[in-house]
Write a protein that holds these residues in place. Structure first.
Motif, PDB file in Angstrom:
ATOM      1  N   GLU A 414      47.406   7.564  17.163  1.00  0.00           N
ATOM      2  CA  GLU A 414      48.065   8.871  15.803  1.00  0.00           C
ATOM      3  C   GLU A 414      49.284   7.900  14.818  1.00  0.00           C
ATOM      4  N   ALA A 415      48.996   6.657  15.329  1.00  0.00           N
ATOM      5  CA  ALA A 415      50.199   5.255  14.952  1.00  0.00           C
ATOM      6  C   ALA A 415      49.488   4.492  13.667  1.00  0.00           C
ATOM      7  N   ALA A 525      55.478  23.629  22.225  1.00  0.00           N
ATOM      8  CA  ALA A 525      54.786  22.493  21.885  1.00  0.00           C
ATOM      9  C   ALA A 525      54.698  21.729  20.334  1.00  0.00           C
ATOM     10  N   ALA A 526      54.730  22.904  19.918  1.00  0.00           N
ATOM     11  CA  ALA A 526      53.818  22.734  18.391  1.00  0.00           C
ATOM     12  C   ALA A 526      54.355  23.759  16.658  1.00  0.00           C
ATOM     13  N   VAL A 527      54.265  23.232  15.660  1.00  0.00           N
ATOM     14  CA  VAL A 527      54.591  24.094  14.607  1.00  0.00           C
ATOM     15  C   VAL A 527      53.106  24.713  14.223  1.00  0.00           C
ATOM     16  N   ARG A 528      51.920  24.025  13.679  1.00  0.00           N
ATOM     17  CA  ARG A 528      51.256  24.237  13.208  1.00  0.00           C
ATOM     18  C   ARG A 528      50.288  24.811  14.206  1.00  0.00           C
ATOM     19  N   PRO A 566      54.608  14.589  24.187  1.00  0.00           N
ATOM     20  CA  PRO A 566      55.110  13.584  22.967  1.00  0.00           C
ATOM     21  C   PRO A 566      55.275  14.353  21.625  1.00  0.00           C
ATOM     22  N   VAL A 567      55.515  13.853  20.894  1.00  0.00           N
ATOM     23  CA  VAL A 567      56.402  15.019  19.966  1.00  0.00           C
ATOM     24  C   VAL A 567      55.447  14.093  18.516  1.00  0.00           C
ATOM     25  N   ARG A 568      54.589  14.987  17.961  1.00  0.00           N
ATOM     26  CA  ARG A 568      52.972  14.335  17.589  1.00  0.00           C
ATOM     27  C   ARG A 568      53.454  14.691  16.221  1.00  0.00           C
TER      28      ARG A 568
END
Length: 594
Positions: A414-415, A525-528, A566-568
């Motif tokens: 993801e990086a 855990a997430a926004v979208r 994890p914050v992704r």
């Protein structure tokens, strides 16, 4: 509707064109306006946040709330600016006195509230949709035994609306809705909060879209009796035939008739041969069908729309295992066709009594082959099926291997800005394995065996996602200062600490952990919406796999923690730009998992 007339006072106390407040003996409030010789009466509480409309301004037959500028027509209660309409009451003038009928026409009110809910979902306004849903529940028409309480009808409307307007069929918002309803029923999250999350997920994906259509034409406008009479000659297999030929309208129309005549069970039987042929849309074919069947069982009045939407999704789906990268899986499915599995008329299911169990060292060896790559995974699956292993036993082991694979995910993918790989890709292996097991319980033995091969090949194919080294396991000082609990570590986004704490839990503690982490997955855990949907469905799938595993361990909880903690990045502008620029400069695709 029974009348319930009350007296509001002499007409002389109602100045023309000026809002006035009147109350009944229960304290209910009405905003009243004398205009054109008629007294108009609306609920005094603005449907937005409850501020008094009697303190609003009147202009040209429109009453404006003084707090947030919402505007309502006196003659109908319709909202011309803002959001939902306000309830309007019938009035009359008798002997110089104003009378108001406070009785509610329940049928008309249901129509009004449902229309308001659907407009709010159309505009992706979950707060407004919830308010209308709560008003709908307040009418007392809900079926409380479902566990969704007074919001049962609101969830049902949301289900039907989402299915009708899903442009390409059943999608993440509807799958999320299925799991959130289950969590509400188990008491894990409040119904109101679950509704907001689901309404946004559905509303965002289909905002401003009208109904998809009813798939007319091929089986068309016939009377119900004619459809039933013809149906005996029109086998459910024709749904799969239409799907395979990409005759989408025909497939959808046939599914609607099938649900009408044979219900959810008939729909399942018609779609299973198709779903078991391939891995579709990175596993979504089976995943979404499993969730669609759950929604159809929970909201039977919306089953036709839900299963029609599932059929449409399958009609558009890419058959991944027909593409070049899945050569080994195709070869294994071809070999599977020669195995002497029970036929379609056999009473034995996928868990037939003669099926050899898969335990201990044998299961560990099988899982090692599944994790080694696509070819060893599918070859081992066919070999065990040939030896008499039950497909569901194999799917249980494959689900465990999928959890191990997810726990090993290398976040370095993801990086990288030159690779289109994220953790969501690997979660699909888990959710597909669980969906395959759920579908396999009601499938024919050969279909269940096909699903096992597909699941094994999928898990094996993702071997490049594995990290070279496991996650750090030491708890941090910050987490210890918070008390060291699992939820505290999760909220601190401390993966190492969460994994270390999880390793100390026994089986009962791990079961409690799944329940404890559900609100975090749904809300934090997430926004979208698509990331929230994956967090929720992955937790649900891992918990189901854990609960059905005869020899469970910590792999399922570890997989969940490595996914949700994890914050992704949920939108990678740099990656999108880099991949596009790279392709335009060298014509080569981005690096992937296979």
């Amino acid at each position: 509707m029974k009348s319930d007339w009350i007296d509001l006072g002499p007409l002389s106390e109602f100045p023309a064109e000026v809002p006035v407040l009147r109350k009944d003996d229960t304290g209910r409030r009405f905003a009243c306006v004398l205009r054109g010789g008629e007294v108009h009466a609306l609920d005094d509480r603005c449907p937005h946040q409850g501020y008094p409309l009697s303190q609003g301004a009147l202009r040209g037959g429109v009453l404006t709330c003084a707090w947030h500028n919402w505007k309502f027509e006196l003659a109908s209660g319709a909202c011309t600016f803002g959001g939902e309409p306000v309830r309007r009451y019938a009035t009359r003038i008798d002997g110089g006195r104003v009378q108001l009928n406070r009785a509610v026409d329940t049928a008309a009110e249901v129509r009004r509230l449902v229309a308001g809910m659907r407009e709010a979902i159309l505009r992706d306004e979950p707060a407004r949709a919830l308010r209308e849903g709560l008003r709908l529940g307040a009418l007392g028409l809900h079926r409380g035994e479902t566990g969704l309480g007074s919001l049962h009808l609101a969830f049902e409307v949301l289900t039907r609306d989402g299915a009708e307007r899903a442009e390409y069929g059943f999608d993440h918002g509807l799958a999320l809705l299925a799991d959130l309803c289950a969590w509400v029923e188990r008491g894990r999250i409040p119904a109101e909060e679950a509704f907001v999350v689901a309404a946004h997920a559905i509303g965002e994906a289909s905002a401003r879209l009208g109904p998809r259509g009813k798939g007319p034409g091929k089986v068309g406008a016939r009377s119900p009796l004619a459809r039933i009479a013809d149906f005996e000659l029109d086998e459910p297999a024709k749904v799969s035939e239409a799907l395979a030929a990409e005759r989408r309208d025909e497939a959808e129309a046939r599914m609607r008739e099938l649900v009408e005549i044979r219900g959810t069970a008939g729909a399942r039987r018609a779609l299973m041969p198709f779903v078991a042929q391939h891995l579709y849309d990175y596993g979504h074919g089976a995943i979404f069908l499993s969730k669609a069947l759950e929604l159809a069982e929970r909201f039977s009045s919306a089953a036709d729309e839900v299963l029609a939407a599932s059929t449409v999704q399958l009609a558009w789906a890419t058959a991944d295992t027909s593409l070049p990268p899945f050569t080994a899986t195709r070869a294994a499915l071809a070999r599977l066709a020669d195995l002497p599995l029970p036929g379609p008329d056999s009473a034995a299911a996928a868990t037939r009594p003669d099926a050899a169990p898969l335990e201990g060292a044998e299961r560990a060896a099988f899982e090692a082959e599944v994790l080694a790559g696509e070819q060893p995974a599918v070859e081992a699956t066919v070999r065990w099926l040939a030896r008499g292993a039950g497909p569901l036993a194999l799917l249980g082991a494959i689900g465990h291997a999928a959890a191990v694979r997810l726990a090993r995910f290398d976040s370095a993918w993801e990086a990288r800005i030159d690779a289109e790989v994220g953790v969501l890709d690997v979660t699909h292996a888990v959710t597909f394995a669980e969906a395959a097991a759920a579908l396999g319980r009601e499938a024919l033995p050969r279909e269940a065996a096909q699903l096992a091969v597909l699941a094994a090949g999928f898990v094996g194919k993702l071997r490049k996602a594995d990290a070279a080294a496991p996650h750090a396991s030491a708890t941090t000082a910050a987490t210890r200062a918070r008390g060291g609990g699992l939820l505290q570590a999760v909220e601190a986004r401390d993966v190492g600490a969460a994994l270390a704490i999880a390793r100390e839990l026994d089986a009962a503690g791990r079961r409690r952990a799944f329940a404890e982490l559900a609100p975090f997955a749904a809300f934090d855990a997430a926004v979208r919406p698509i990331f929230t949907a994956h967090a929720v469905k992955t937790l649900e799938a891992l918990e189901r796999l854990d609960s059905s595993d005869p020899q469970p361990d910590g792999a399922y909880l570890a997989a969940l923690l490595t996914h949700v903690v994890p914050v992704r990045p949920e939108l990678s502008a740099r990656r999108i730009a880099a991949v596009a620029k790279k392709f335009m400069s060298d014509g080569r695709p981005p690096d992937g998992l296979y």
